[in-house]
Write a protein that holds these residues in place. Structure first.
Motif, PDB file in Angstrom:
ATOM      1  N   LYS A 134       0.686  -1.129   0.007  1.00 22.67           N
ATOM      2  CA  LYS A 134       0.026  -0.084  -0.026  1.00 22.67           C
ATOM      3  C   LYS A 134       0.799   1.139  -0.046  1.00 22.67           C
ATOM      4  CE  LYS A 134      -3.930   1.793   2.439  1.00 22.67           C
ATOM      5  NZ  LYS A 134      -3.212   3.430   2.870  1.00 22.67           N
ATOM      6  N   GLN A 135       1.766   1.334   0.713  1.00 20.03           N
ATOM      7  CA  GLN A 135       2.884   2.391   0.710  1.00 20.03           C
ATOM      8  C   GLN A 135       3.561   2.375  -0.496  1.00 20.03           C
ATOM      9  OE1 GLN A 135       3.216   4.420   3.483  1.00 20.03           O
ATOM     10  NE2 GLN A 135       4.994   5.739   2.775  1.00 20.03           N
ATOM     11  N   GLY A 137       2.107   1.839  -3.265  1.00 12.83           N
ATOM     12  CA  GLY A 137       1.040   2.381  -4.181  1.00 12.83           C
ATOM     13  C   GLY A 137       0.759   3.859  -3.931  1.00 12.83           C
ATOM     14  N   GLU A 138       1.182   4.098  -2.764  1.00 12.44           N
ATOM     15  CA  GLU A 138       0.799   5.623  -2.244  1.00 12.44           C
ATOM     16  C   GLU A 138       2.028   6.777  -2.705  1.00 12.44           C
ATOM     17  OE1 GLU A 138      -0.608   5.454   1.505  1.00 12.44           O
ATOM     18  OE2 GLU A 138      -2.635   4.766   0.624  1.00 12.44           O
ATOM     19  N   GLY A 139       3.387   6.327  -3.315  1.00 18.14           N
ATOM     20  CA  GLY A 139       4.219   6.982  -3.618  1.00 18.14           C
ATOM     21  C   GLY A 139       5.586   6.454  -3.235  1.00 18.14           C
ATOM     22  N   ALA A 339       7.891   3.997  -6.350  1.00 18.01           N
ATOM     23  CA  ALA A 339       6.978   3.192  -7.133  1.00 18.01           C
ATOM     24  C   ALA A 339       7.582   3.100  -8.508  1.00 18.01           C
ATOM     25  CB  ALA A 339       5.655   3.687  -6.960  1.00 18.01           C
TER      26      ALA A 339
END
Length: 399
Positions: A134-135, A137-139, A339
């Protein structure tokens, strides 16, 4: 990795040289790293190699480590290094670090060391794969260390406080040129789990790729030193494709021969995933006690839809489970990856297999002679700069 619990030692501890056989047995018993084994010592002919033992007041061997020393030319002054070690009962160590580490420091001074570096293999924090994905994917992972962990160890906290108070500096605190071993690794927990349970812990894409590999006729076999040639071809192809500088074939020949001596609980194998004899992926694996580690791998661009790399890793995991291993170590990664960085795909590959991200206390260095340490740092900085110009931005540890 997690260390076995142990009763407190009897009486004051002393440190003195031991035999390679004693070192190997202690490392296996205490869950130590492959970098602390006699086999690893045989892969480092350019270093002076000293197996050390910790003895309690009753004369019992209660810990062991491999000291790699590199001398300043023509002088009896050395840099002493225990990568990912020593193998000690770290929960007991954390209750009284002075009792365990001060004898090592005294030995190092008597041996002429101007600096002592240890990799502390104590788990500090752990993150489940979904949180890390998730981290990303968020940048990316620029703020990775700020991500709340799923587990934080009080044992590591006690040890880190003691190290901070006594000037054991984290690697990179000054002008240190050497990169060292990874502080963050990806580990699949195998303890008490069946192969079916581990498979269910993988993400959907991994499970789909394992089925694709089976349908494509991918088979996995193992080899010894005779597999180095094919392994290195695929490894070099991967290096060219992913833009990193590969090690020479001779390095892997030496490693496979060193680990092939046949010490109890210590071994290395090359895995090959092939379709009708055409090897599509190959990897070098090491087992020490209950830890099974993936060290190096390579694959070809041919027949990529066969998903040979997934099949290879899955077979190795099943072998680890059958052998009674409690962890499958995918080794490290760069925490500053974003990412969009190409190597982020490798991290996602490991996370997809169900691997947690594990942070260790990591490497610390104690300066014993400021003058000689500064001279060594300057010499190493020049050496690394020359190597970087020759090889490009290779961040792999020299050890």
């Amino acid at each position: 990795m997690d260390q076995p619990a142990a009763p407190p030692p009897t009486g004051p501890l002393t440190v003195r040289p031991i035999t390679p056989e004693q070192l190997g047995a202690a490392v296996v018993d205490l869950g130590g790293s492959f970098l602390q084994t006699p086999a690893w010592a045989r892969t480092k002919p350019g270093w002076r190699r000293t197996p050390l033992g910790w003895f309690d007041g009753a004369g019992s061997l209660v810990g062991a480590g491999l000291v790699l020393s590199r001398n300043i030319p023509r002088l009896r002054r050395s840099f002493a290094y225990l990568p990912e070690g020593p193998a000690l009962p770290w929960e007991a160590v954390a209750t009284d670090p002075s009792a365990w580490l001060d004898p090592l420091v005294r030995w190092a001074k008597q041996d002429g060391a101007f600096a002592l570096r240890l990799g502390f293999p104590v788990v500090s924090r752990r993150w489940a794969p979904d949180a890390v994905k998730k981290q990303i994917g968020e940048g990316g992972l620029m703020s990775f260390t700020q991500l709340p962990p799923d587990f934080a160890s009080p044992v590591a906290t006690r040890l880190e406080s003691w190290l901070d108070e006594r000037a054991w500096q984290p690697i990179g605190w000054g002008n240190t040129a050497a990169v060292g071993q990874p502080r963050y690794v990806c580990v699949v927990d195998l303890k008490g789990r069946t192969a079916d349970e581990v498979l269910k812990g993988m993400n959907q894409q991994w499970r789909r790729n394992i089925k694709k590999a089976a349908k494509a006729g991918v088979e996995v076999r193992t080899a010894g030193v005779e597999g180095v040639g094919t392994f290195h071809e695929l490894y070099a192809e991967t290096a060219e494709r992913d833009h990193f500088f590969p090690r020479a074939r001779s390095y892997f020949d030496q490693m496979m021969r060193a680990f092939g001596v046949g010490e109890d609980g210590i071994s290395a194998r090359i895995y090959e995933a092939h379709v009708e004899g055409d090897v599509l992926a190959s990897a070098l694996m090491v087992r020490v006690g209950d830890m099974f580690s993936y060290l190096y791998g390579g694959s070809t661009s041919r027949n990529r839809e066969a998903r040979a790399s997934n099949a290879l890793q899955w077979q190795a995991m099943q072998d680890a489970i059958e052998a009674g291993c409690t962890a499958y170590d995918f080794r490290g990664f760069n925490t500053s990856l974003g990412a969009t960085e190409p190597l982020t795909g490798l991290l996602l590959f490991k996370l997809g297999a169900g691997a947690d991200v594990v942070e260790h206390v990591g490497e610390r260095e104690l300066v014993l002679s400021r003058f000689w340490h500064t001279a060594f740092e300057k010499a190493m900085a020049v050496r690394v700069a020359i190597n970087n110009r020759r090889a490009g931005a290779n961040t792999e540890s020299e050890v």
